[in-house]
Design a protein around this motif. Structure first.
Motif, PDB file in Angstrom:
ATOM      1  N   ARG A 249     -14.525 -45.030 -64.080  1.00 33.45           N
ATOM      2  CA  ARG A 249     -13.876 -44.400 -62.951  1.00 33.45           C
ATOM      3  C   ARG A 249     -14.478 -44.976 -61.680  1.00 33.45           C
ATOM      4  O   ARG A 249     -15.676 -45.095 -61.575  1.00 33.45           O
ATOM      5  CB  ARG A 249     -14.163 -42.904 -62.991  1.00 33.45           C
ATOM      6  N   GLY A 250     -13.676 -45.357 -60.726  1.00 27.77           N
ATOM      7  CA  GLY A 250     -14.204 -45.855 -59.465  1.00 27.77           C
ATOM      8  C   GLY A 250     -13.311 -46.904 -58.845  1.00 27.77           C
ATOM      9  O   GLY A 250     -12.150 -47.034 -59.186  1.00 27.77           O
ATOM     10  N   VAL A 251     -13.874 -47.641 -57.951  1.00 21.86           N
ATOM     11  CA  VAL A 251     -13.166 -48.700 -57.246  1.00 21.86           C
ATOM     12  C   VAL A 251     -13.414 -50.006 -57.980  1.00 21.86           C
ATOM     13  O   VAL A 251     -14.508 -50.256 -58.454  1.00 21.86           O
ATOM     14  CB  VAL A 251     -13.688 -48.796 -55.794  1.00 21.86           C
ATOM     15  N   TYR A 252     -12.369 -50.829 -58.074  1.00 23.17           N
ATOM     16  CA  TYR A 252     -12.553 -52.099 -58.763  1.00 23.17           C
ATOM     17  C   TYR A 252     -13.278 -53.076 -57.842  1.00 23.17           C
ATOM     18  O   TYR A 252     -12.673 -53.765 -57.029  1.00 23.17           O
ATOM     19  CB  TYR A 252     -11.223 -52.705 -59.218  1.00 23.17           C
TER      20      TYR A 252
ATOM     21  N   PHE B 211     -24.256 -54.364 -48.510  1.00 21.25           N
ATOM     22  CA  PHE B 211     -24.793 -53.364 -47.587  1.00 21.25           C
ATOM     23  C   PHE B 211     -23.946 -52.095 -47.620  1.00 21.25           C
ATOM     24  O   PHE B 211     -22.715 -52.157 -47.557  1.00 21.25           O
ATOM     25  CB  PHE B 211     -24.812 -53.918 -46.157  1.00 21.25           C
ATOM     26  N   GLY B 212     -24.613 -50.978 -47.684  1.00 19.85           N
ATOM     27  CA  GLY B 212     -23.922 -49.696 -47.641  1.00 19.85           C
ATOM     28  C   GLY B 212     -24.726 -48.642 -48.374  1.00 19.85           C
ATOM     29  O   GLY B 212     -25.894 -48.834 -48.703  1.00 19.85           O
ATOM     30  N   LYS B 213     -24.083 -47.513 -48.627  1.00 16.86           N
ATOM     31  CA  LYS B 213     -24.697 -46.410 -49.358  1.00 16.86           C
ATOM     32  C   LYS B 213     -24.168 -46.409 -50.781  1.00 16.86           C
ATOM     33  O   LYS B 213     -22.970 -46.342 -50.991  1.00 16.86           O
ATOM     34  CB  LYS B 213     -24.312 -45.071 -48.739  1.00 16.86           C
TER      35      LYS B 213
ATOM     36  N   ASN C 103     -19.602 -47.846 -58.288  1.00 18.51           N
ATOM     37  CA  ASN C 103     -19.593 -47.043 -57.085  1.00 18.51           C
ATOM     38  C   ASN C 103     -18.143 -46.750 -56.733  1.00 18.51           C
ATOM     39  O   ASN C 103     -17.256 -47.519 -57.065  1.00 18.51           O
ATOM     40  CB  ASN C 103     -20.281 -47.806 -55.942  1.00 18.51           C
ATOM     41  N   THR C 104     -17.912 -45.657 -56.043  1.00 22.00           N
ATOM     42  CA  THR C 104     -16.532 -45.293 -55.715  1.00 22.00           C
ATOM     43  C   THR C 104     -16.057 -45.924 -54.414  1.00 22.00           C
ATOM     44  O   THR C 104     -14.916 -45.722 -54.025  1.00 22.00           O
ATOM     45  CB  THR C 104     -16.397 -43.765 -55.616  1.00 22.00           C
ATOM     46  N   LYS C 105     -16.899 -46.677 -53.740  1.00 21.76           N
ATOM     47  CA  LYS C 105     -16.509 -47.329 -52.490  1.00 21.76           C
ATOM     48  C   LYS C 105     -16.929 -48.795 -52.495  1.00 21.76           C
ATOM     49  O   LYS C 105     -17.876 -49.180 -53.163  1.00 21.76           O
ATOM     50  CB  LYS C 105     -17.173 -46.642 -51.291  1.00 21.76           C
ATOM     51  N   LEU C 106     -16.237 -49.552 -51.677  1.00 19.87           N
ATOM     52  CA  LEU C 106     -16.644 -50.939 -51.454  1.00 19.87           C
ATOM     53  C   LEU C 106     -17.877 -50.956 -50.549  1.00 19.87           C
ATOM     54  O   LEU C 106     -18.070 -50.039 -49.757  1.00 19.87           O
ATOM     55  CB  LEU C 106     -15.523 -51.710 -50.749  1.00 19.87           C
ATOM     56  N   PRO C 107     -18.701 -51.999 -50.632  1.00 22.77           N
ATOM     57  CA  PRO C 107     -19.792 -52.104 -49.660  1.00 22.77           C
ATOM     58  C   PRO C 107     -19.207 -52.366 -48.265  1.00 22.77           C
ATOM     59  O   PRO C 107     -18.094 -52.867 -48.140  1.00 22.77           O
ATOM     60  CB  PRO C 107     -20.598 -53.305 -50.156  1.00 22.77           C
ATOM     61  N   GLU C 108     -19.953 -52.015 -47.242  1.00 19.27           N
ATOM     62  CA  GLU C 108     -19.476 -52.260 -45.878  1.00 19.27           C
ATOM     63  C   GLU C 108     -19.558 -53.742 -45.524  1.00 19.27           C
ATOM     64  O   GLU C 108     -18.679 -54.269 -44.865  1.00 19.27           O
ATOM     65  CB  GLU C 108     -20.295 -51.446 -44.879  1.00 19.27           C
TER      66      GLU C 108
END
Length: 178
Positions: A77-80, A135-137, A153-158
């Motif tokens: 589950r998450g972002v590809y 970079f990111g959380k 992770n559920t988000k892309l890095p910034e």
């Protein structure tokens, strides 16, 4: 007997002119070689700058358009998006919908851009020795920082940094849906 001076050179004149020509060549050859080597070095540096600019443009074009699509499989589950020190896998808005893209550093240190499940080559940059970082959380309560790996992770890095340790790194801002 009358001597006609307009018929040619004497042997002495010919030897003197050949000696002067030889000395001139001996003095000119090292400077000509230095000019040619300098020209080759300049050409190599120009080619390296051109390759870096092309790499930076391609990275910006690809990663700033990376899709933040949520995936919901049985086990995942998450972002590809998968980010490791030598590979980035992401989705890109292709002509016929999202397509899988990969940016990978091979064993020779070259970077290869591929697309699709059959890994059709888009671009190839040789001998860059680039390392990727993100970079990111990763966790909700942690401060933003650089990570060597960005997986599950559920988000892309910034930001994504591509550095070879010598030049200024290439930093690409990804498109994010907050």
């Amino acid at each position: 007997m009358k001597r006609d001076c307009d018929q040619g050179f004497t042997l002495l004149e010919l030897l003197i002119s050949l000696t002067i020509l030889s000395l001139t060549m001996v003095l000119l050859i090292p400077s000509t070689i230095a000019i040619l080597e300098g020209s080759k070095n300049f050409s190599d540096k120009l080619e390296a700058v051109d390759q870096r600019n092309k790499l930076e443009n391609l990275l910006n074009k690809n990663l700033s358009s990376a899709l933040s699509i949520k995936v919901d499989y049985k086990d995942y589950r998450g972002v590809y998006f998968v980010g490791r020190p030598t590979i980035v896998k992401y989705l890109f808005p292709g002509k016929n919908g999202p397509e899988k893209r990969t940016i990978e550093r091979d064993n020779n240190g070259s970077i290869i851009f591929t697309r699709g499940i059959f890994k059709d080559e888009i671009a190839y940059f040789k001998n860059t020795q680039t390392k990727f970082s993100y970079f990111g959380k990763i966790k909700p309560r942690e401060n933003k920082k650089w990570h060597a790996i960005w997986v599950d992770n559920t988000k892309l890095p910034e930001l994504i940094k591509f550095s070879d340790g010598r030049d200024n790194p290439i930093i690409v801002k990804t498109w994010r849906e907050d």
